[in-house]
Write a protein that holds these residues in place. Structure first.
Motif, PDB file in Angstrom:
ATOM      1  N   SER A  57       0.819  -1.216   0.000  1.00 53.99           N
ATOM      2  CA  SER A  57       0.000   0.000   0.000  1.00 53.99           C
ATOM      3  C   SER A  57       0.850   1.262   0.000  1.00 53.99           C
ATOM      4  O   SER A  57       0.346   2.349   0.256  1.00 53.99           O
ATOM      5  N   ASP A  60       0.631   5.173  -4.354  1.00 48.31           N
ATOM      6  CA  ASP A  60      -0.775   5.390  -4.721  1.00 48.31           C
ATOM      7  C   ASP A  60      -1.199   4.444  -5.842  1.00 48.31           C
ATOM      8  O   ASP A  60      -2.276   3.864  -5.813  1.00 48.31           O
ATOM      9  N   LEU A  63      -1.519   0.823  -4.689  1.00 51.82           N
ATOM     10  CA  LEU A  63      -2.718   0.638  -3.862  1.00 51.82           C
ATOM     11  C   LEU A  63      -3.976   0.616  -4.739  1.00 51.82           C
ATOM     12  O   LEU A  63      -4.859  -0.214  -4.559  1.00 51.82           O
ATOM     13  N   TYR A  64      -4.012   1.515  -5.725  1.00 52.46           N
ATOM     14  CA  TYR A  64      -5.178   1.565  -6.608  1.00 52.46           C
ATOM     15  C   TYR A  64      -5.314   0.275  -7.428  1.00 52.46           C
ATOM     16  O   TYR A  64      -6.407  -0.294  -7.523  1.00 52.46           O
ATOM     17  N   ASP A  90     -13.523  -0.861   0.921  1.00 54.71           N
ATOM     18  CA  ASP A  90     -12.645   0.074   1.622  1.00 54.71           C
ATOM     19  C   ASP A  90     -11.330  -0.626   1.903  1.00 54.71           C
ATOM     20  O   ASP A  90     -11.338  -1.818   2.225  1.00 54.71           O
ATOM     21  N   PHE A  91     -10.257   0.102   1.782  1.00 57.73           N
ATOM     22  CA  PHE A  91      -8.922  -0.486   1.982  1.00 57.73           C
ATOM     23  C   PHE A  91      -8.136   0.361   2.966  1.00 57.73           C
ATOM     24  O   PHE A  91      -8.201   1.590   2.929  1.00 57.73           O
ATOM     25  N   ARG A  92      -7.404  -0.312   3.836  1.00 58.26           N
ATOM     26  CA  ARG A  92      -6.443   0.401   4.668  1.00 58.26           C
ATOM     27  C   ARG A  92      -5.263  -0.534   4.960  1.00 58.26           C
ATOM     28  O   ARG A  92      -5.397  -1.759   4.869  1.00 58.26           O
ATOM     29  N   SER A  93      -4.139   0.072   5.309  1.00 57.75           N
ATOM     30  CA  SER A  93      -2.942  -0.742   5.564  1.00 57.75           C
ATOM     31  C   SER A  93      -2.962  -1.286   6.989  1.00 57.75           C
ATOM     32  O   SER A  93      -3.693  -0.785   7.859  1.00 57.75           O
ATOM     33  N   GLU A  96      -1.950   1.378   9.543  1.00 58.43           N
ATOM     34  CA  GLU A  96      -3.001   2.350   9.865  1.00 58.43           C
ATOM     35  C   GLU A  96      -4.065   1.713  10.746  1.00 58.43           C
ATOM     36  O   GLU A  96      -4.584   2.341  11.653  1.00 58.43           O
ATOM     37  N   LEU A 100      -5.460   2.951  14.376  1.00 54.74           N
ATOM     38  CA  LEU A 100      -6.875   3.290  14.594  1.00 54.74           C
ATOM     39  C   LEU A 100      -7.597   2.262  15.479  1.00 54.74           C
ATOM     40  O   LEU A 100      -8.590   2.588  16.107  1.00 54.74           O
TER      41      LEU A 100
ATOM     42  N   ARG B  12      -6.863  16.766  -3.435  1.00 54.88           N
ATOM     43  CA  ARG B  12      -5.468  16.349  -3.285  1.00 54.88           C
ATOM     44  C   ARG B  12      -4.743  17.277  -2.300  1.00 54.88           C
ATOM     45  O   ARG B  12      -3.984  16.819  -1.436  1.00 54.88           O
ATOM     46  N   LEU B 114     -11.619   7.878   9.394  1.00 53.08           N
ATOM     47  CA  LEU B 114     -10.966   7.539   8.130  1.00 53.08           C
ATOM     48  C   LEU B 114      -9.462   7.423   8.328  1.00 53.08           C
ATOM     49  O   LEU B 114      -8.874   8.151   9.131  1.00 53.08           O
ATOM     50  N   SER B 115      -8.855   6.524   7.582  1.00 46.91           N
ATOM     51  CA  SER B 115      -7.390   6.449   7.585  1.00 46.91           C
ATOM     52  C   SER B 115      -6.880   7.254   6.398  1.00 46.91           C
ATOM     53  O   SER B 115      -7.628   7.522   5.450  1.00 46.91           O
ATOM     54  N   LEU B 116      -5.599   7.603   6.462  1.00 52.03           N
ATOM     55  CA  LEU B 116      -4.992   8.339   5.351  1.00 52.03           C
ATOM     56  C   LEU B 116      -5.045   7.490   4.074  1.00 52.03           C
ATOM     57  O   LEU B 116      -5.283   8.005   2.980  1.00 52.03           O
ATOM     58  N   ASP B 117      -4.857   6.183   4.219  1.00 52.39           N
ATOM     59  CA  ASP B 117      -4.923   5.288   3.053  1.00 52.39           C
ATOM     60  C   ASP B 117      -6.284   5.364   2.363  1.00 52.39           C
ATOM     61  O   ASP B 117      -6.372   5.362   1.137  1.00 52.39           O
ATOM     62  N   GLN B 118      -7.339   5.392   3.161  1.00 54.20           N
ATOM     63  CA  GLN B 118      -8.682   5.437   2.572  1.00 54.20           C
ATOM     64  C   GLN B 118      -8.878   6.733   1.785  1.00 54.20           C
ATOM     65  O   GLN B 118      -9.451   6.716   0.693  1.00 54.20           O
ATOM     66  N   ARG B 120      -6.424   8.627   0.531  1.00 51.21           N
ATOM     67  CA  ARG B 120      -5.511   8.563  -0.631  1.00 51.21           C
ATOM     68  C   ARG B 120      -6.149   7.793  -1.766  1.00 51.21           C
ATOM     69  O   ARG B 120      -6.118   8.193  -2.930  1.00 51.21           O
ATOM     70  N   LEU B 121      -6.751   6.660  -1.402  1.00 50.33           N
ATOM     71  CA  LEU B 121      -7.355   5.812  -2.433  1.00 50.33           C
ATOM     72  C   LEU B 121      -8.531   6.521  -3.114  1.00 50.33           C
ATOM     73  O   LEU B 121      -8.710   6.408  -4.330  1.00 50.33           O
ATOM     74  N   VAL B 124      -7.061   8.856  -5.660  1.00 46.15           N
ATOM     75  CA  VAL B 124      -6.517   8.139  -6.821  1.00 46.15           C
ATOM     76  C   VAL B 124      -7.662   7.576  -7.671  1.00 46.15           C
ATOM     77  O   VAL B 124      -7.560   7.553  -8.903  1.00 46.15           O
TER      78      VAL B 124
END
Lengths: 106, 164
Positions: A57, A60, A63-64, A90-93, A96, A100, B12, B114-118, B120-121, B124
């Motif tokens: 991840s 960008d 991840l996409y 929904d995706f997260r690492s 993260e 959380l 962004r 929300l996470s930063l990854d969510q 960011r995605l 994108v």
């Protein structure tokens, strides 16, 4: 709300589908959770929560691309369209999620 | 620069703050959706020959109809060949469906962290949808999709002849 036989069967099928996708993407995906509910228009929906490994991840674009492949795989394996479900992803690492500590994603 | 491009830059930019807060993450996700929403409306309205009517025409689009139309395209083209027009349309439709629901959570459900990854995605997804759109904007399937965002599909029903 009590589960009916058909919804129980449907959940078993979805569980199996999720396991297949987890195995297929084992290098990139740590685990997948889901819940059934309604989307913003009140239509039956399934909400997938995908925890991905940090290495997968970082960028960008990576991840996409991963999110697209996993989403298509989940739609096909769980037959979301055929079952009349709107599918959301929904995706997260992992790092993260560690910060959380959201039980819905654990 | 067009409004939808500005929105994408705003989305962004919100993520590029040194310490993004939940407020900036939520606003960023919501703005990413609106960037794509306004791109599609702009493109659809551009097909209307009289520019003076386009602003009012833009108000006729409904989120629910756009969801229904996008979900159909997503289901239809999810297994399309890589780099085909159908695959690009799938990317646009999938992004629209996903971002629309994310916006709902981002704008109205403060319990969601929300996470930063969510976030960011989400950005994108919107950026990729913009690029895919550029690649296929003049294709027939793209133009059909634009039309379906506004006009419900009314299948022609065969007349029912009663028994005599």
């Amino acid at each position: 709300m009590a589960l009916t036989t058909s919804s129980s069967v449907q959940e078993q099928e979805i569980d199996s589908a999720v396991h297949r996708v987890e195995s297929k993407f084992a290098k990139e995906v740590d685990h997948i959770r889901y819940s059934l509910g309604e989307n913003w228009v009140g239509a039956p929906s399934i909400f997938f929560r995908v925890v991905v490994r940090d290495e997968a991840s970082r960028g960008d674009h990576e991840l996409y691309e991963l999110s697209n492949k996993v989403s298509i795989s989940l739609m096909n394996e769980a037959k979301t369209d055929e079952n009349g479900l709107y599918a959301y992803f929904d995706f997260r690492s992992m790092s993260e999620q560690a910060k959380l500590k959201d039980p819905a994603w654990a | 620069m067009a409004f939808h491009h500005d929105l994408l830059e705003v989305a962004r930019g919100l993520l590029e703050k040194e310490y993004p807060t939940q407020a900036t993450l939520h606003r960023s996700v919501s703005t990413a959706y609106y960037a794509l929403f306004h791109l599609l409306i702009h493109e659809a309205c551009s097909n209307w020959a009289r520019p003076e009517h386009r602003i009012n025409l833009a108000r006729a689009f409904e989120h629910k109809q756009m969801l229904s139309a996008s979900d159909k395209q997503k289901a239809k083209h999810k297994d399309a060949a890589e780099n085909s027009a159908e695959k690009h349309l799938f990317e646009v439709a999938l992004s629209f469906v996903q971002l629309q629901q994310k916006r709902e959570f981002a704008d109205y459900d403060y319990s969601i962290e929300l996470s930063l990854d969510q976030a960011r995605l989400a950005i994108v997804q919107a950026e990729t949808a913009f690029r895919s759109w550029e690649a296929i904007r003049n294709e027939q399937i793209t133009q059909d999709y634009l039309f379906s965002l506004l006009i419900k599909d009314r299948a022609v029903k065969a007349p029912e002849w009663g028994n005599r």
